[in-house]
Enzyme design. Structure first.
Site, PDB file in Angstrom:
ATOM      1  N   ARG A 119       9.125   4.579   3.216  1.00 17.80           N
ATOM      2  CA  ARG A 119       9.534   4.297   4.588  1.00 17.80           C
ATOM      3  C   ARG A 119       8.711   3.186   5.228  1.00 17.80           C
ATOM      4  NH1 ARG A 119      10.928   8.834   2.916  1.00 17.80           N
ATOM      5  NH2 ARG A 119       8.771   9.049   2.247  1.00 17.80           N
ATOM      6  N   THR A 120       7.389   3.264   5.113  1.00 13.22           N
ATOM      7  CA  THR A 120       6.565   2.285   5.828  1.00 13.22           C
ATOM      8  C   THR A 120       6.794   0.887   5.286  1.00 13.22           C
ATOM      9  OG1 THR A 120       4.892   3.986   6.246  1.00 13.22           O
ATOM     10  CG2 THR A 120       4.220   1.696   6.522  1.00 13.22           C
ATOM     11  N   LYS A 149      -8.646  -7.186 -11.169  1.00 15.43           N
ATOM     12  CA  LYS A 149      -9.680  -7.964 -11.848  1.00 15.43           C
ATOM     13  C   LYS A 149     -11.039  -7.825 -11.159  1.00 15.43           C
ATOM     14  CE  LYS A 149      -6.137 -11.435 -12.915  1.00 15.43           C
ATOM     15  NZ  LYS A 149      -5.741 -12.852 -12.734  1.00 15.43           N
ATOM     16  N   ARG A 170      -1.614  -1.334   3.320  1.00 23.08           N
ATOM     17  CA  ARG A 170      -1.875   0.095   3.094  1.00 23.08           C
ATOM     18  C   ARG A 170      -2.917   0.189   1.994  1.00 23.08           C
ATOM     19  NH1 ARG A 170       2.385   4.953   2.372  1.00 23.08           N
ATOM     20  NH2 ARG A 170       2.283   4.684   4.630  1.00 23.08           N
ATOM     21  N   HIS A 198      -3.124   5.662  10.843  1.00 25.97           N
ATOM     22  CA  HIS A 198      -1.779   5.141  10.590  1.00 25.97           C
ATOM     23  C   HIS A 198      -1.150   4.859  11.956  1.00 25.97           C
ATOM     24  CE1 HIS A 198       1.822   4.147   8.610  1.00 25.97           C
ATOM     25  NE2 HIS A 198       1.988   5.196   7.829  1.00 25.97           N
TER      26      HIS A 198
END
Length: 378
Positions: A119-120, A149, A170, A198
């Site tokens: 969703r986000t 890396k 995120r 959030h």
């Protein structure tokens, strides 16, 4: 019901609670949905042009609120939330191939997701596309970027900002978005940082409550499930603390109770909160029942996960106790904490909630990118 504050909180609340501010006129859609009477729902209040609103006679600009980034729910005040909500209302009306759908033409958004998301990520990318912008995306930045890396987050941000006009991130580490914002010269939007924050989810949750219930002052909210690791409930608590006479119930298994920092945050602002073990008792009293998933990925001890999972479930029997005017929210995804036979209940608002995420994120992108550019007609 075990009240942890008792008389202390009532004495503190008058001293700490900010003076009531005028409630933003956001049309309520929940009652219309529940009554199947959308034709009689009130029309949205006209929104002012641009990213300004009038608050007690003063004109407020988004950037005057010092919100270049969207990293922490605690950075917002009621005026800033009102700006976002008025823009979100306008975003609900944006149609393809109109001038409103091209206001971010020429802007580029990069999405850096170090954790899975449906969703986000997709709502941010859809939001950018619906406003005419372009998206640069990596679905699993930890695996498919130079982070694999050994590149530091700070170096990644400094590099990507050369390719984009804003970054949506995120990350699995709490505080990662704040680290990104500290080195970025372009807006950073926090799409979730581990068990921390959030803020865009909290804004869409608050917007949904306003749309469904019709008010934010004086509401009772039951937060259920994984409250220790739930960044959504933590962020939502911070936004709710700005409104008067709000009462919060925490319903969680012992191993995932709400952390002390949020309890202290609420207490310092005069918000009454209570820890409760009986979900049925809470369901009978609240306006909003906010269910969350027990997050298996946050547990190191699987015995603790097994002890927490399945303890609090919203099913048809529980819905019989819930007020006819209340709603059930969930940030999604769900596993088994809301049974699928609840989905047909008009008070089940979680898919409408997910849809609202598109409008709120369209509003945030517009405010972060187009505001401050006088050549762009807002």
């Amino acid at each position: 019901m075990q009240t942890l504050h008792g008389t202390n909180i009532s004495r503190r609340s008058a001293a700490h609670r900010p003076p009531a501010a005028p409630q933003l006129a956001i049309p309520r859609v929940g009652a219309a949905v529940r009554a199947a009477a959308s034709a009689t729902a009130p029309a949205p209040a006209p929104a002012p042009s641009g990213s300004t609103l009038t608050n007690n006679g003063a004109t407020i600009n988004w950037h005057q609120l010092k919100l270049k980034h969207v990293v922490d729910s605690g950075d917002f005040n009621r005026a800033a939330v009102d700006v976002v909500f008025k823009e979100a209302l306008k975003m609900e009306k944006v149609k393809p191939h109109t001038k409103e759908s091209r206001i971010l033409d020429g802007f580029i958004m990069s999405t850096l997701f170090y954790e899975p998301s449906t969703r986000t990520r997709l709502s941010f990318e859809s939001a950018m596309s619906r406003l005419g912008g372009t998206v640069l995306s990596t679905e699993s930045a930890g695996e498919y970027s130079s982070a694999a890396k050994g590149e530091t987050l700070e170096d990644t941000i400094r590099t990507v900002e050369g390719y984009a006009d804003c970054i949506v991130i995120r990350h699995f580490q709490e505080g990662a978005a704040a680290r990104a914002a500290a080195v970025a010269s372009i807006p950073i939007l926090n799409a979730g940082d581990g068990p921390g924050q959030h803020p865009t989810q909290a804004l869409l949750d608050l917007y949904t409550i306003q749309r469904e219930i019709g008010r934010l002052d004086g509401i009772k909210v039951g937060m259920v499930g994984d409250l220790a690791n739930g960044r959504t409930v933590r962020s939502l608590c911070m936004l709710l603390s700005m409104y008067s006479e709000v009462q919060v119930y925490f319903v969680a298994p012992e191993v995932v109770r709400m952390r002390e920092d949020i309890k202290h945050y609420l207490s310092a602002r005069g918000v009454r909160w209570t820890e409760v073990s009986d979900l049925r008792e809470v369901a009978a009293d609240v306006d909003v029942l906010y269910q969350t998933r027990i997050q298996r990925e946050r547990f190191q001890n699987m015995d603790d996960y097994a002890a927490a999972r399945g303890k609090y479930i919203i099913d048809k029997d529980l819905m019989r106790i819930l007020s006819p005017n209340a709603v059930v929210l969930h940030p999604l995804p769900r596993v088994d904490e809301i049974t699928t036979d609840v989905d047909s209940d008009p008070r089940a608002a979680y898919f409408r909630q997910a849809r609202n995420g598109l409008y709120v994120r369209m509003a945030l992108l517009k405010l972060c990118l187009a505001d401050g550019h006088p050549e762009i007609l807002l």
